[in-house]
Design a protein around this motif. Structure first.
Motif, PDB file in Angstrom:
ATOM      1  N   ALA A  77       0.818  -1.217   0.000  1.00 49.79           N
ATOM      2  CA  ALA A  77       0.000   0.000   0.000  1.00 49.79           C
ATOM      3  C   ALA A  77       0.855   1.272   0.000  1.00 49.79           C
ATOM      4  O   ALA A  77       0.491   2.263  -0.633  1.00 49.79           O
ATOM      5  N   THR A 119       0.973   0.892  -4.935  1.00 50.08           N
ATOM      6  CA  THR A 119      -0.188   1.296  -4.148  1.00 50.08           C
ATOM      7  C   THR A 119      -1.456   1.348  -5.000  1.00 50.08           C
ATOM      8  O   THR A 119      -1.415   1.598  -6.215  1.00 50.08           O
ATOM      9  N   TRP A 148      -4.969  -0.424   0.221  1.00 51.85           N
ATOM     10  CA  TRP A 148      -5.290   0.305   1.450  1.00 51.85           C
ATOM     11  C   TRP A 148      -6.538  -0.264   2.120  1.00 51.85           C
ATOM     12  O   TRP A 148      -6.643  -0.291   3.349  1.00 51.85           O
TER      13      TRP A 148
END
Length: 413
Positions: free
Chosen positions: A220, A226, A231
């Motif tokens: 993340a 990411t 997340w």
């Protein structure tokens, strides 16, 4: 164990994955076996020395250099040092290598290489736990509740597949993006095995949970890997992990969410989860992990079991079932419906389902029917379903079912 031994053990476990990942890139994935042997030798020597002298400030750099030298010495003896003669000597200065993001990149590079579709998921998990998290074959077997022989076979399959991969080459952005879901799934399964133990003598295997949280955080936080789903997975893991102290009683028996002491939920970790959900953005919150995180959040932030927003949870399970069809989501939606509208509504919904044989014959399915009939006051039906469920349930869940069966009177309907 003395404090010195504990400190040494923590350093070795913490740095193991980083050093393996770095050496895989430097020396080649096809030398994984030699890297493991070299690092094991370096760690053994360090353990002996550090217990007497203490852990040095540049412990990771020391281990990296020592392991690398052991590997090259062994390759020289075997006359297999091709391509390594001109390689620079690694520095002992921690600021040059070991505090740089490059090391996290190495771990991610190995993690994404292992997510190759040709490698079965069980082998991917064993690779992550052994090569990147420092668990031994015996530890992995105990935590995954399988035999050491099975773990070794899965490990060898991953190792043989990775031998063909050039970890020093930059992975194409498209290829990396295509493998994100596989990497997240691997981490998700590791966490699930730790937090919802399907077998074994312990309800929680927190070592697996903590490694999964660490690996998800790596994915993340790295700007090249990411994404919202990563997340969302971080948020989901923290929302569950924050409730760990309430999940197991002093006698080791799992505690249902209905009976958990919510004062034991760790608020600081719940705050971390909320921050991660914010970073997930709309796309992440709409992903499978985002929807599961939303469900976990409804439970974690409800002031009491009775005050839980069950209607919201039903809607979230229905949304989850649309993007990730699973009979388990349907079962959980029915349970939530039983608290939103009553056990009769849940029984009616269950009657419309066509569960696969493995679920219909499972203790989860039978225990759900047992609970619903108990809450309706149907004692004979409830006892019959509880008896069948307890006969099929893992030992650690039987006592919890027995306690639910003994619970007096309808509740929560």
């Amino acid at each position: 164990m003395t404090s010195a031994e504990t400190s040494v053990g923590l350093v070795l476990r913490h740095e193991y994955g980083r050093i393996v990942a770095s050496l895989l890139r430097e020396l080649g994935a096809h030398r994984l076996a030699q890297i493991e042997d070299g690092l094991a030798q370096a760690m053994l020597e360090a353990t002996v020395g550090w217990r007497a002298r203490g852990v040095p400030p540049n412990a990771a750099a020391y281990l990296h250099r020592a392991a690398r030298n052991r590997v090259i010495d062994e390759l020289r003896r075997e006359r297999k040092t091709e391509g390594l003669e001109a390689a620079p000597e690694p520095s002992l200065e921690p600021t040059e290598v070991f505090l740089a993001d490059e090391l996290h990149d190495d771990e991610l590079r190995a993690l994404f290489a292992c997510a190759d579709p040709s490698i079965p998921l069980p082998s991917q998990i064993v690779f992550a736990l052994r090569a990147l998290s420092g668990f031994s074959t015996r530890e992995i077997a105990r935590r995954l509740v399988t035999s050491e022989e099975n773990v070794q076979k899965r490990w060898e399959r991953a190792r043989d597949a990775l031998a063909q991969v050039d970890l020093s080459a930059e992975q194409a952005a498209d290829d990396r993006a295509a493998r994100v879901e596989s990497v997240l799934r691997m981490i998700y399964v590791v966490f699930t095995e730790g937090y919802f133990a399907s077998s074994g003598e312990r309800v929680l295997r927190l070592e697996l949970c903590q490694e999964a949280i660490r690996l998800a955080g790596l994915v993340a936080r790295n700007p090249r890997t990411t994404c919202g789903a990563a997340w969302a997975l971080v948020a989901l893991q923290h929302l569950h992990h924050a409730r760990r102290d309430a999940r197991v009683g002093a006698d080791g028996i799992p505690v249902s969410i209905e009976d958990q002491d919510r004062a034991l939920y760790r608020r600081d970790e719940l705050a971390v989860a909320l921050d991660a959900l914010t970073l997930a953005g709309p796309e992440g919150r709409a992903s499978k992990y985002g929807l599961e995180a939303a469900i976990a959040g409804e439970h974690a932030f409800a002031p009491t079991f009775t005050d839980t927003r069950w209607g919201e949870i039903v809607a979230l399970y229905e949304a989850l079932a649309r993007i990730d069809p699973s009979p388990l989501h349907e079962l959980h939606a029915s349970i939530a419906l039983s608290y939103a509208e009553g056990p009769e509504a849940a029984l009616a919904r269950l009657a419309t389902l066509r569960p696969p044989t493995w679920l219909a014959a499972s203790h989860m399915w039978l225990a759900t029917y047992a609970d619903l009939h108990r809450r309706l006051g149907h004692e004979r039906e409830a006892e019959a379903y509880y008896a069948k469920a307890m006969a099929l349930a893992p030992p650690i869940e039987r006592e919890m079912l027995a306690r639910r069966m003994r619970r007096e009177g309808p509740r929560g309907g």
